[in-house]
Design a protein around this motif. Structure first.
Motif, PDB file in Angstrom:
ATOM      1  N   VAL A   1      39.879  13.972  42.360  1.00  0.00           N
ATOM      2  CA  VAL A   1      40.541  15.052  43.084  1.00  0.00           C
ATOM      3  C   VAL A   1      41.246  15.921  42.044  1.00  0.00           C
ATOM      4  CG1 VAL A   1      42.219  15.708  44.854  1.00  0.00           C
ATOM      5  CG2 VAL A   1      40.902  13.585  45.104  1.00  0.00           C
ATOM      6  N   LEU A   2      40.763  17.146  41.892  1.00  0.00           N
ATOM      7  CA  LEU A   2      41.351  18.080  40.927  1.00  0.00           C
ATOM      8  C   LEU A   2      42.523  18.817  41.546  1.00  0.00           C
ATOM      9  CD1 LEU A   2      38.243  19.834  39.328  1.00  0.00           C
ATOM     10  CD2 LEU A   2      39.726  18.108  38.288  1.00  0.00           C
ATOM     11  N   TRP A   3      43.645  18.831  40.830  1.00  0.00           N
ATOM     12  CA  TRP A   3      44.796  19.631  41.237  1.00  0.00           C
ATOM     13  C   TRP A   3      44.681  20.978  40.540  1.00  0.00           C
ATOM     14  CZ3 TRP A   3      50.056  19.339  38.452  1.00  0.00           C
ATOM     15  CH2 TRP A   3      50.951  20.253  39.020  1.00  0.00           C
ATOM     16  N   ALA A   4      44.537  22.031  41.306  1.00  0.00           N
ATOM     17  CA  ALA A   4      44.487  23.400  40.792  1.00  0.00           C
ATOM     18  C   ALA A   4      45.796  24.069  41.185  1.00  0.00           C
ATOM     19  CB  ALA A   4      43.292  24.145  41.370  1.00  0.00           C
ATOM     20  N   SER A   5      46.712  24.148  40.252  1.00  0.00           N
ATOM     21  CA  SER A   5      48.033  24.701  40.534  1.00  0.00           C
ATOM     22  C   SER A   5      47.941  26.161  40.965  1.00  0.00           C
ATOM     23  CB  SER A   5      48.910  24.604  39.281  1.00  0.00           C
ATOM     24  OG  SER A   5      50.091  25.365  39.446  1.00  0.00           O
ATOM     25  N   THR A   6      48.761  26.524  41.927  1.00  0.00           N
ATOM     26  CA  THR A   6      48.831  27.921  42.349  1.00  0.00           C
ATOM     27  C   THR A   6      49.458  28.802  41.270  1.00  0.00           C
ATOM     28  OG1 THR A   6      50.942  27.515  43.463  1.00  0.00           O
ATOM     29  CG2 THR A   6      48.937  27.339  44.801  1.00  0.00           C
ATOM     30  N   MET A   7      50.101  28.197  40.283  1.00  0.00           N
ATOM     31  CA  MET A   7      50.685  28.939  39.158  1.00  0.00           C
ATOM     32  C   MET A   7      49.644  29.258  38.081  1.00  0.00           C
ATOM     33  SD  MET A   7      53.877  29.393  39.723  1.00  0.00           S
ATOM     34  CE  MET A   7      53.804  29.420  41.488  1.00  0.00           C
ATOM     35  N   ASN A   8      48.463  28.658  38.196  1.00  0.00           N
ATOM     36  CA  ASN A   8      47.407  28.799  37.196  1.00  0.00           C
ATOM     37  C   ASN A   8      46.290  29.683  37.786  1.00  0.00           C
ATOM     38  OD1 ASN A   8      45.353  26.381  35.373  1.00  0.00           O
ATOM     39  ND2 ASN A   8      45.842  28.457  34.868  1.00  0.00           N
ATOM     40  N   VAL A   9      46.458  30.993  37.617  1.00  0.00           N
ATOM     41  CA  VAL A   9      45.526  31.962  38.200  1.00  0.00           C
ATOM     42  C   VAL A   9      44.095  31.683  37.726  1.00  0.00           C
ATOM     43  CG1 VAL A   9      44.934  34.408  38.370  1.00  0.00           C
ATOM     44  CG2 VAL A   9      47.332  33.701  38.381  1.00  0.00           C
ATOM     45  N   GLY A  10      43.204  31.568  38.680  1.00  0.00           N
ATOM     46  CA  GLY A  10      41.794  31.319  38.388  1.00  0.00           C
ATOM     47  C   GLY A  10      41.413  29.853  38.455  1.00  0.00           C
ATOM     48  N   ALA A  11      42.380  28.961  38.415  1.00  0.00           N
ATOM     49  CA  ALA A  11      42.080  27.524  38.414  1.00  0.00           C
ATOM     50  C   ALA A  11      41.423  27.083  39.716  1.00  0.00           C
ATOM     51  CB  ALA A  11      43.343  26.709  38.150  1.00  0.00           C
ATOM     52  N   ARG A  12      41.906  27.583  40.828  1.00  0.00           N
ATOM     53  CA  ARG A  12      41.345  27.159  42.115  1.00  0.00           C
ATOM     54  C   ARG A  12      39.900  27.617  42.250  1.00  0.00           C
ATOM     55  NH1 ARG A  12      42.849  24.173  46.867  1.00  0.00           N
ATOM     56  NH2 ARG A  12      40.899  24.199  47.998  1.00  0.00           N
ATOM     57  N   ASP A  13      39.603  28.841  41.843  1.00  0.00           N
ATOM     58  CA  ASP A  13      38.217  29.330  41.919  1.00  0.00           C
ATOM     59  C   ASP A  13      37.301  28.472  41.059  1.00  0.00           C
ATOM     60  OD1 ASP A  13      38.944  31.372  43.652  1.00  0.00           O
ATOM     61  OD2 ASP A  13      39.125  32.869  42.058  1.00  0.00           O
ATOM     62  N   LEU A  14      37.743  28.146  39.856  1.00  0.00           N
ATOM     63  CA  LEU A  14      36.930  27.299  38.981  1.00  0.00           C
ATOM     64  C   LEU A  14      36.769  25.905  39.572  1.00  0.00           C
ATOM     65  CD1 LEU A  14      35.388  26.719  36.389  1.00  0.00           C
ATOM     66  CD2 LEU A  14      37.592  26.223  35.291  1.00  0.00           C
ATOM     67  N   ALA A  15      37.861  25.330  40.058  1.00  0.00           N
ATOM     68  CA  ALA A  15      37.792  23.991  40.645  1.00  0.00           C
ATOM     69  C   ALA A  15      36.829  23.955  41.834  1.00  0.00           C
ATOM     70  CB  ALA A  15      39.186  23.542  41.072  1.00  0.00           C
ATOM     71  N   ASP A  16      36.887  24.984  42.681  1.00  0.00           N
ATOM     72  CA  ASP A  16      35.969  25.050  43.820  1.00  0.00           C
ATOM     73  C   ASP A  16      34.515  25.152  43.358  1.00  0.00           C
ATOM     74  OD1 ASP A  16      38.028  24.854  45.688  1.00  0.00           O
ATOM     75  OD2 ASP A  16      38.182  27.031  45.969  1.00  0.00           O
ATOM     76  N   ALA A  17      34.270  25.908  42.288  1.00  0.00           N
ATOM     77  CA  ALA A  17      32.905  26.046  41.755  1.00  0.00           C
ATOM     78  C   ALA A  17      32.406  24.712  41.196  1.00  0.00           C
ATOM     79  CB  ALA A  17      32.859  27.127  40.682  1.00  0.00           C
ATOM     80  N   VAL A  18      33.264  23.994  40.495  1.00  0.00           N
ATOM     81  CA  VAL A  18      32.888  22.686  39.946  1.00  0.00           C
ATOM     82  C   VAL A  18      32.611  21.711  41.090  1.00  0.00           C
ATOM     83  CG1 VAL A  18      33.743  20.692  38.639  1.00  0.00           C
ATOM     84  CG2 VAL A  18      34.093  22.996  37.754  1.00  0.00           C
ATOM     85  N   ALA A  19      33.490  21.694  42.080  1.00  0.00           N
ATOM     86  CA  ALA A  19      33.301  20.793  43.217  1.00  0.00           C
ATOM     87  C   ALA A  19      31.996  21.093  43.958  1.00  0.00           C
ATOM     88  CB  ALA A  19      34.492  20.890  44.167  1.00  0.00           C
ATOM     89  N   ALA A  20      31.659  22.372  44.088  1.00  0.00           N
ATOM     90  CA  ALA A  20      30.408  22.743  44.760  1.00  0.00           C
ATOM     91  C   ALA A  20      29.187  22.322  43.950  1.00  0.00           C
ATOM     92  CB  ALA A  20      30.371  24.251  45.011  1.00  0.00           C
TER      93      ALA A  20
END
Length: 93
Positions: A3-22
């Motif tokens: 389970v990857l934690w993509a901090s909301t303080m780290n712009v772009g992390a959530r998009d990358l994490a979602d791409a990796v998960a997909a």
């Protein structure tokens, strides 16, 4: 499971994490909730994914600039102190 934690303080992390998960469907999930083991940080109950097993740190020219930079630095320090593994991805910018 990872389970990857993509901090909301780290712009772009959530998009990358979602791409990796997909890309590896079923093997990785993503959350933006602060892991409970990082007790020194304010708790934020974000969206889905369960309890984080790793922090995703997305690095680019803007990572340590702007309003959230100090908060992100605090999160990285807490992750290191809490022995939460950090996965780093560096954009070539």
């Amino acid at each position: 499971p990872v389970v990857l934690w993509a901090s909301t303080m780290n712009v772009g992390a959530r998009d990358l994490a979602d791409a990796v998960a997909a890309a590896v469907a079923g093997s990785i999930s993503v959350t933006d909730a602060t892991p409970s083991r990082l007790s020194s940080l304010p708790r934020f109950s974000g969206s889905g994914g369960g309890e984080a097993t790793h922090m995703l740190l997305y690095l680019n020219k803007s990572t340590w600039a702007g309003d959230g930079a100090e908060a992100l630095a605090d999160q990285v320090r807490a992750a290191r102190e809490g022995k939460l593994p950090i996965v780093m991805a560096h954009e070539n910018d």
